[in-house]
Design an enzyme around this catalytic site. Structure first.
Site, short mmCIF file in Angstrom:
data_model
loop_
_atom_site.label_atom_id
_atom_site.label_comp_id
_atom_site.label_asym_id
_atom_site.label_seq_id
_atom_site.Cartn_x
_atom_site.Cartn_y
_atom_site.Cartn_z
N ALA A 1 67.40 -68.02 6.04
CA ALA A 1 66.69 -66.75 6.23
C ALA A 1 66.94 -66.20 7.63
O ALA A 1 67.11 -66.96 8.59
CB ALA A 1 65.19 -66.94 6.01
N ASP B 1 62.79 -54.85 24.22
CA ASP B 1 61.63 -55.59 24.73
C ASP B 1 61.75 -57.09 24.46
O ASP B 1 62.71 -57.55 23.85
CB ASP B 1 60.34 -55.04 24.11
CG ASP B 1 60.33 -55.16 22.61
OD1 ASP B 1 60.19 -56.29 22.10
OD2 ASP B 1 60.47 -54.12 21.91
N LYS C 1 37.05 -97.04 4.71
CA LYS C 1 37.47 -97.84 5.87
C LYS C 1 36.41 -98.89 6.16
O LYS C 1 35.28 -98.82 5.64
CB LYS C 1 37.68 -96.95 7.09
CG LYS C 1 36.41 -96.24 7.57
CD LYS C 1 36.67 -95.38 8.80
CE LYS C 1 35.38 -94.71 9.29
NZ LYS C 1 35.60 -93.92 10.52
N LEU D 1 45.80 -95.38 7.08
CA LEU D 1 45.57 -96.81 6.93
C LEU D 1 45.66 -97.23 5.47
O LEU D 1 44.99 -96.66 4.60
CB LEU D 1 44.17 -97.16 7.48
CG LEU D 1 43.69 -98.59 7.26
CD1 LEU D 1 44.50 -99.56 8.13
CD2 LEU D 1 42.20 -98.70 7.57
N HIS E 1 71.67 -54.48 21.27
CA HIS E 1 71.63 -53.28 22.12
C HIS E 1 71.22 -53.61 23.55
O HIS E 1 70.90 -52.72 24.33
CB HIS E 1 70.69 -52.23 21.53
CG HIS E 1 71.28 -51.52 20.36
ND1 HIS E 1 70.62 -50.53 19.67
CD2 HIS E 1 72.48 -51.64 19.75
CE1 HIS E 1 71.38 -50.10 18.68
NE2 HIS E 1 72.51 -50.75 18.71
N GLY F 1 44.78 -89.81 3.39
CA GLY F 1 44.21 -90.97 2.72
C GLY F 1 44.10 -92.18 3.63
O GLY F 1 44.81 -92.30 4.63
N SER F 2 43.18 -93.05 3.30
CA SER F 2 43.05 -94.35 3.96
C SER F 2 42.33 -95.28 3.00
O SER F 2 41.51 -94.82 2.19
CB SER F 2 42.27 -94.23 5.28
OG SER F 2 40.92 -93.88 5.02
N GLY G 1 37.27 -89.30 8.80
CA GLY G 1 38.47 -88.58 9.22
C GLY G 1 39.06 -87.74 8.10
O GLY G 1 39.59 -86.65 8.33
N ARG H 1 45.62 -83.61 14.01
CA ARG H 1 45.38 -83.27 12.60
C ARG H 1 45.66 -81.79 12.34
O ARG H 1 46.24 -81.43 11.32
CB ARG H 1 43.94 -83.63 12.22
CG ARG H 1 43.70 -85.12 12.07
CD ARG H 1 42.28 -85.42 11.61
NE ARG H 1 42.16 -86.79 11.14
CZ ARG H 1 41.34 -87.70 11.66
NH1 ARG H 1 40.57 -87.38 12.70
NH2 ARG H 1 41.29 -88.92 11.15
#
Length: 478
Positions: A19, A110, A390, A330, A148, A292-293, A401, A373
């Site tokens: 692109a 500019d 956990k 984890l 230009h 995930g953990s 978390g 995060r």
């Protein structure tokens, strides 16, 4: 052309890495920089002309230079007065800079494009004269071609007919050849561009002459010719001039199609921002953040079976063309990597950089976790949540978390997909969505989402993985 087609095709071009943006004066005018007719208003008056009545502004600038003894000193000062001040970048600039677009071309003097790229923590290389074309910074993220020139070197800017004729010299011709190459190999989106630039017109004609009907498609967004722009201060509507401009626009759009430039017309400039946001959203939805953990893999009867589920999910998502980002949570991080690696190995491809991005949290810097995060989630458009537990003081608790990552995902306007049957934080988040489903999904997806609430037997893991992938694919069609 329908804007949905533009959004789909240009987001695909971004995904494929081909692109490019061509920015004209209109992209900068919203921030306070002047248009060409405004820039040349006073010079035109001085020589007895009206810049609003002129369509060939390059020749108008040349006339002014001629009337000043062939010196462009006053023109240089006019440019400095109008473009020398640093103005704030627009939302459109910010959206574009947030995307992995590696090539910009502009006729603007500019610094808004390169400024927005730097604010996105990327490194642009600005090429504003032909001597810079042969060198490339190895650490560059984006190249900005200023065909230009640049206001910092005002005497070398292109504004008069004399300046345009320099492009026929061997040195300046390198700019034209470089642009030709990009137009052949990249998909351009033209923004704020009027297509009155004689250099670009000749370049497009050269490409068309060689390729005929095999030209690469490009896209352009233009504001419609609106009736309100033809009403004077006394509420007189100039029907004749309005009809004339409508006819002229129709002919212009038809002419641009000769060069395979497809035009989308919008009622208001704010729609351009909406289109760019949709392009970004469409592109980002091809990248999935897996949150995930786990220390407990309920409802699975063993850790190995729970990890096998995560591996299969990562494999199928990668196989379906999705890029995965992860904080290496984890208990599940290795399985995500394993799933993607196995899928790539089956394709006989060893490089996984393009399909997997790992951003482990710095365990010794908890004060930085939220920022980490935010940065991880900003790379994605869909967030999937698995498990979410956990150990804390010897007890298995919900992973807070993951709750924060859910909130940050919603803030980032991600589609959020908690896998309810994996329990823990995922079940908490699944129930939260169930309570106000229409706030998160279209109602047509409700049955597909609800299928992720329970796992009746471990034997249906493959079926559940397919249901997750099916839901994600349905989101893409939205």
């Amino acid at each position: 052309m329908d804007k949905k087609v533009l959004i789909k095709r240009f987001s695909e071009a971004i995904e494929k890495g081909n692109a490019a943006i061509f920015a004209g004066a209109g992209l900068s005018m919203s921030q306070g920089y002047v248009s060409w007719p405004e820039l040349l208003n006073d010079p035109a008056t001085e020589i007895g002309l009206d810049s609003k009545k002129e369509t060939d502004l390059v020749t108008l600038a040349q006339y002014y230079k001629n009337e000043n003894g062939g010196s462009r000193g006053i023109l240089n000062q006019i440019l400095m007065d109008n473009f020398g001040e640093e103005l704030e970048i627009s939302e459109n600039h910010r959206i574009l800079a947030s995307l992995p677009i590696e090539t910009y071309w502009t006729t603007n003097y500019d610094h808004l494009i390169e400024k927005s790229i730097r604010e996105a923590y990327k490194n642009p290389q600005v090429k504003k004269n032909y001597t810079q074309l042969a060198t490339t910074n190895p650490n560059v993220d984006t190249i900005v071609y200023k065909m230009h020139g640049d206001i910092d070197d005002v005497s070398s800017t292109v504004i008069t007919r004399d300046d345009y004729e320099k492009y026929d010299d061997d040195s300046y011709a390198l700019f034209k050849e470089t642009l030709k190459g990009d137009l052949l190999t990249k998909t351009f989106l033209f923004l704020g561009f009027s297509f009155t630039d004689p250099n670009l017109e000749r370049i497009l004609s050269d490409i068309r002459w060689v390729l005929r009907e095999n030209q690469r498609p490009h896209y352009c967004i233009m504001r419609k010719i609106l009736k309100e722009n033809f009403v004077d201060s006394e509420d007189f509507f100039d029907q004749e001039r309005y009809n004339y401009e409508l006819t002229k626009r129709r002919l212009q759009i038809n002419d641009l199609s000769r060069f395979s430039i497809n035009v989308v017309e919008v009622d208001d400039y704010s729609e351009i921002t909406d289109i760019l946001k949709s392009i970004r959203k469409k592109y980002l939805r091809k990248t999935i953040f897996i949150s995930g953990s786990a220390v407990d893999y309920t409802p699975f009867t063993s850790e190995s079976k729970g990890l096998k589920f995560v591996e299969k999910l990562a494999y199928r998502l990668s196989e379906s063309g999705y890029r995965i980002v992860s904080g290496y949570g984890l208990g599940i991080g290795n399985s995500i990597v394993s799933g993607v690696l196995k899928q790539r190995r089956n394709l006989r491809k060893n490089n996984i950089q393009d399909v997997l991005s790992l951003r482990p949290l710095p365990l010794d810097m908890p004060h930085e976790w939220r920022r980490y995060r935010e940065n991880i989630i900003a790379e994605s458009g869909i967030s999937i949540f698995v498990f979410g537990n956990k150990l804390e003081s010897g007890e298995i608790v919900t992973a807070d978390g993951m709750i924060e990552e859910f909130e940050l995902s919603v803030q980032n306007e991600n589609i959020v997909v908690p896998i309810g049957f994996t329990k823990g934080a995922s079940k908490v988040l699944f129930d939260k969505i169930q309570e106000n489903f229409s706030d998160y999904f279209d109602d047509s997806l409700k049955s597909k989402f609800q299928a992720l609430e329970k796992l009746d037997t471990e034997g249906e893991v493959d079926k559940k993985v397919e249901q997750i992938v099916s839901l994600i694919n349905s989101i893409q069609e939205d």
